[in-house]
Design a protein around this motif. Sequence first.
Motif, mmCIF file in Angstrom:
data_model
loop_
_atom_site.group_PDB
_atom_site.id
_atom_site.type_symbol
_atom_site.label_atom_id
_atom_site.label_comp_id
_atom_site.label_asym_id
_atom_site.label_seq_id
_atom_site.Cartn_x
_atom_site.Cartn_y
_atom_site.Cartn_z
ATOM 1 N N ALA A 104 3.087 1.593 -4.966
ATOM 2 C CA ALA A 104 2.970 0.139 -5.078
ATOM 3 C C ALA A 104 1.569 -0.310 -4.680
ATOM 4 O O ALA A 104 1.060 0.085 -3.635
ATOM 5 C CB ALA A 104 3.994 -0.551 -4.187
ATOM 6 N N HIS B 117 12.631 2.398 -4.861
ATOM 7 C CA HIS B 117 11.702 1.498 -5.532
ATOM 8 C C HIS B 117 12.116 1.128 -6.948
ATOM 9 O O HIS B 117 11.645 0.137 -7.490
ATOM 10 C CB HIS B 117 10.303 2.127 -5.564
ATOM 11 C CG HIS B 117 10.326 3.568 -5.994
ATOM 12 N ND1 HIS B 117 10.391 3.947 -7.311
ATOM 13 C CD2 HIS B 117 10.343 4.704 -5.259
ATOM 14 C CE1 HIS B 117 10.428 5.266 -7.376
ATOM 15 N NE2 HIS B 117 10.400 5.757 -6.134
ATOM 16 N N SER C 237 4.326 0.058 -9.197
ATOM 17 C CA SER C 237 4.800 -1.298 -8.935
ATOM 18 C C SER C 237 3.691 -2.108 -8.276
ATOM 19 O O SER C 237 2.639 -1.569 -7.932
ATOM 20 C CB SER C 237 6.006 -1.266 -7.973
ATOM 21 O OG SER C 237 7.031 -0.437 -8.445
ATOM 22 N N TYR D 205 8.655 2.355 -0.867
ATOM 23 C CA TYR D 205 7.728 3.127 -1.697
ATOM 24 C C TYR D 205 7.298 4.422 -1.008
ATOM 25 O O TYR D 205 7.244 4.511 0.211
ATOM 26 C CB TYR D 205 6.474 2.301 -2.009
ATOM 27 C CG TYR D 205 6.786 0.924 -2.538
ATOM 28 C CD1 TYR D 205 7.304 0.737 -3.818
ATOM 29 C CD2 TYR D 205 6.581 -0.201 -1.743
ATOM 30 C CE1 TYR D 205 7.602 -0.524 -4.298
ATOM 31 C CE2 TYR D 205 6.868 -1.475 -2.216
ATOM 32 C CZ TYR D 205 7.381 -1.636 -3.488
ATOM 33 O OH TYR D 205 7.677 -2.886 -3.949
#
Length: 200
Positions: free
Chosen positions: A135, A122, A65, A100
């Motif tokens: 992330a 997440h 992400s 995360y």
Amino acid sequence: MSGLSSQLAWVLLALLVPLTPGWQGQASGEVPACCSALVPRREWRALASECTESLKVPVRYVVVSHTAGSHCDTPASCLQQVQNVQHYHARTLGWCDVSYNFLIGEDGLVYEGRGWDIKGDHSGPIWNPMSIGIAFMGNYMERSPPPRAIRAAQSLLACGVARGTLIPRYELKAHRDIQQTLSPGDQLYEIIRNWPHYRE
């Protein structure tokens, strides 16, 4: 270690991370060398976690992400940014911790979120229990993370395999592959689609 000396130590660790990390000849119980440039929670002064649900390891999936917020490119700015992300998730949204498992800074360091053993928040209820969430701190719709951030993420993945948290044939997915979102941004998405473990 504290203050500037701590930040300099993490910069030196980032520079020492090999481009293609491996793990051979490690004695049982030792931390693989490729796992060395990880900034633990205590170093970025994380709030205490209230999460209790363990991740069943080894896992098959990794979800990448972006935070879609400000990027950071120095240890000092990334320390502040990871604190900001945690504060938003834990204090504003009311989650048990930062969502995360790990966060990647443009300083080339990996910041420990929930870590290897705690289930993240997440990617939704289906994917969270069976994946590690990574992330990149920043918004990568129109810009790409620098090479050192990419190397840090790849080193982290090698570490996950070396320590037995990720299966050797793990599958990497973009956040947008499994949920309706722009994450991890168009530019980062094009990068990770070329990684050998990527599966749409």
